[in-house]
Enzyme design. Sequence first.
Site, short mmCIF file in Angstrom:
data_model
loop_
_atom_site.label_atom_id
_atom_site.label_comp_id
_atom_site.label_asym_id
_atom_site.label_seq_id
_atom_site.Cartn_x
_atom_site.Cartn_y
_atom_site.Cartn_z
N ASN A 38 46.37 46.47 35.46
CA ASN A 38 47.24 47.05 36.70
C ASN A 38 46.87 48.39 37.13
OD1 ASN A 38 48.44 43.98 37.55
ND2 ASN A 38 48.45 44.88 34.78
N SER A 92 54.85 46.84 35.59
CA SER A 92 56.55 47.47 35.27
C SER A 92 56.34 46.51 33.54
CB SER A 92 56.96 46.19 35.97
OG SER A 92 56.57 45.07 35.80
N ARG A 121 48.74 49.54 33.65
CA ARG A 121 48.39 48.28 32.28
C ARG A 121 47.34 47.90 32.05
NH1 ARG A 121 53.00 45.14 32.73
NH2 ARG A 121 51.52 43.56 33.24
N GLU A 162 43.76 40.78 32.77
CA GLU A 162 43.18 41.47 34.48
C GLU A 162 43.76 43.65 33.74
OE1 GLU A 162 46.57 41.55 37.22
OE2 GLU A 162 47.98 41.04 36.43
N LYS A 183 40.96 33.62 41.12
CA LYS A 183 41.73 33.71 41.51
C LYS A 183 41.89 34.89 43.00
CE LYS A 183 42.60 35.77 37.30
NZ LYS A 183 43.13 36.69 35.96
N LYS A 213 41.11 42.94 41.59
CA LYS A 213 40.16 41.63 40.86
C LYS A 213 39.32 41.60 41.09
CE LYS A 213 44.46 39.56 39.48
NZ LYS A 213 45.20 40.64 39.78
N ARG A 264 54.16 39.43 26.71
CA ARG A 264 54.71 38.64 27.68
C ARG A 264 54.16 37.38 27.04
NH1 ARG A 264 52.78 39.72 32.60
NH2 ARG A 264 51.18 40.61 31.77
N GLU A 293 48.73 41.25 43.20
CA GLU A 293 49.29 41.25 42.22
C GLU A 293 50.98 40.34 42.50
OE1 GLU A 293 48.37 43.08 39.87
OE2 GLU A 293 46.32 42.84 41.31
N GLY A 294 50.97 40.67 40.60
CA GLY A 294 52.56 40.32 40.68
C GLY A 294 52.93 38.39 40.91
P1 ADP Z 1 48.93 38.47 38.27
O1 ADP Z 1 48.23 39.98 39.34
O2 ADP Z 1 48.82 37.37 39.61
O3 ADP Z 1 49.76 39.11 37.27
P2 ADP Z 1 47.22 37.26 36.67
O4 ADP Z 1 45.23 38.55 36.75
O5 ADP Z 1 47.70 38.50 35.39
O6 ADP Z 1 47.65 37.88 37.86
O7 ADP Z 1 47.37 36.04 36.55
C1 ADP Z 1 47.91 35.08 36.69
C2 ADP Z 1 48.30 34.87 34.86
O8 ADP Z 1 47.53 33.89 34.43
C3 ADP Z 1 48.07 35.86 33.91
O9 ADP Z 1 49.39 36.66 33.10
C4 ADP Z 1 47.68 34.76 32.80
O10 ADP Z 1 48.73 33.81 31.75
C5 ADP Z 1 47.00 34.15 33.23
N1 ADP Z 1 45.59 34.11 33.18
C6 ADP Z 1 44.83 34.70 34.03
N2 ADP Z 1 42.99 35.37 33.97
C7 ADP Z 1 43.36 34.01 33.44
C8 ADP Z 1 42.21 33.95 32.04
N3 ADP Z 1 40.69 34.69 32.39
N4 ADP Z 1 42.33 33.35 30.82
C9 ADP Z 1 43.57 32.71 30.82
N5 ADP Z 1 44.84 32.61 31.47
C10 ADP Z 1 44.42 33.63 32.10
MG MG Z 2 48.81 39.87 35.49
#
Ligand code: ADP
Ligand code: MG
Length: 516
Positions: free
Chosen positions: A156, A161, A134, A154, A404, A342, A492, A408-409
């Site tokens: 996945n 899910s 995804r 990101e 970051k 990441k 979401r 994950e998660g």
């Molecule tokens: P995870 O693997 O924990 O899901 P993400 O990279 O999806 O990691 O980051 C978690 C959340 O943080 C995302 O769902 C988003 O809401 C926010 N986020 C992450 N990166 C960004 C970004 N570059 N700009 C804005 N929001 C972000």
């Molecule tokens: Mg995420």
Amino acid sequence: MGDSIYANYPPPLTPAQKQYLVTTIKDWATQNGLLVRPAPTFVPKETDPSGVLATNAPVTLFPSPFPKSCFDEAKALQTVYNQLYAAITCNEEWVGKIMEDLIDVDDFISHLWKVHLSVKKEGYAQSLSLGLYRSDYMAHTPSTAEKASLKQVEFNTISSSFGGLSSLVTALHTDLLNSPPGNPIAYPSHPLFDSNVPPENTAVETLSAGLAAAHNAYGPSKATPSLPTCILFLVQENERNTFDQLALLRQLTKFHKIPVFRLLSSEILDHTSIPSSNPSRPLIYSPPHSPDSKFEVTTAYLRCFYAPTDYKSERDWEARTHLERSAAIKCPTVLNQLVGSKIVQQVLAETDGPDHLSSFLSGTDSNTIARVRETFAPQYDLSSSGRGREIALNLNTAMNHVLKPQREGGGNNIYKEAIPDFLRSIPESEWKRWILMELIKPPSEAKNVALRSDGEVLGGGVIGELGVYGTILWDQADGKTLHNEQGGWLMRTKAKDVNEGGVATGFSSLDSILLY
Ligand code: ADP
Ligand code: MG
């Protein structure tokens, strides 16, 4: 239409309208299985000792407007992204170089890498690899005057899910817009609703078709005597998102006629075995409810093992190694999981140095590669020579970024003004565990109302994140692709003042979209 869409969206509800809508959604959710198991903070174990209760998944009352150009672009690029992540996984040497730096500072990554190396040493028994991916995005809209562009949050590669529940939210919002035909009674009128419904959402069909493709490519039983075959879902203890998984399971059994079982990751070593006398290493599953029947697992689909908390003891690492060395097709392999880190996304997004993106997509036309590159937000490592440090340690520039780790998660990131102090609070030697990413700016005027799983109804400014699903089956030995498809999506939506995302972590609600 631009920003005017958000000016009066969603249409305001009177208290009676709101109550009617919320009641309708609650009933729809229960009737159609748009459900999650309740959090223990909502329904304590003492109240429901046998675990019979379920509640509505967190959902928005209205679909969220989303720019059609961004949606179309995300869909158009998904099979290219699938190909990209398969190609990276095929270049184990390249992945190894990236992991090298992390291994001494990140126990989890180091442990995963060791599993991969130990199985590699013995020799992989299965060269086919399945990705159920995804790719998550936001519609980047730095100013209301500018056209929104698609930026990736990101990618996945493990346990992607909500495909099951997302299709249901699309159906829910479509029903609300359509009831009765042409005359919505659940929603007040709004120009965006005029002959408009969410786009088709084939997440369940697409993800199940990916699993079925792997199952069929596995070929005949490798066991002696030969056994009937099955797909095995490996799942977490206390999983609350069971019904999302069951949507895929039902599609596989009813439509594809494939036997599917779910097994707790903590029980892998109790109920599966690899006959030591068989060099093909088939993974044999004896269902605990029917110990005399045996199945050979063609495909091990992981909805677990993505977080350090999934490995409570050495036995869990043994279980992961056991799966990895078996002949079952893994979704994903350890290597493909690591490629979802990441840091890989950060390296791909680097603008100076080697053009990794073009190398991995060497068979793809340059225009398409440029479009993939367009979806990258600026990202930096925190090496002593790089720009990342400078940006992260300066409060003014840190404000526009997120830090970051390789996890994950949800719930792991550090945001904005907290970044400089956080970095100064940990040893400098650990900084390389993190990557720094520029914040994507979704439309600032977006609003919606969410019905949470505990019945609370919350309205206000929101941020939406669109995920697009893709599946790819490839041969790790020669890089040949056997199946590459995109289909289905997830919206979401979270409150604007919340940094984190994630539905399972309680930050976001499931949503659908209306294109404009
Ligand atoms: P995870 O693997 O924990 O899901 P993400 O990279 O999806 O990691 O980051 C978690 C959340 O943080 C995302 O769902 C988003 O809401 C926010 N986020 C992450 N990166 C960004 C970004 N570059 N700009 C804005 N929001 C972000
Ligand atoms: Mg995420």
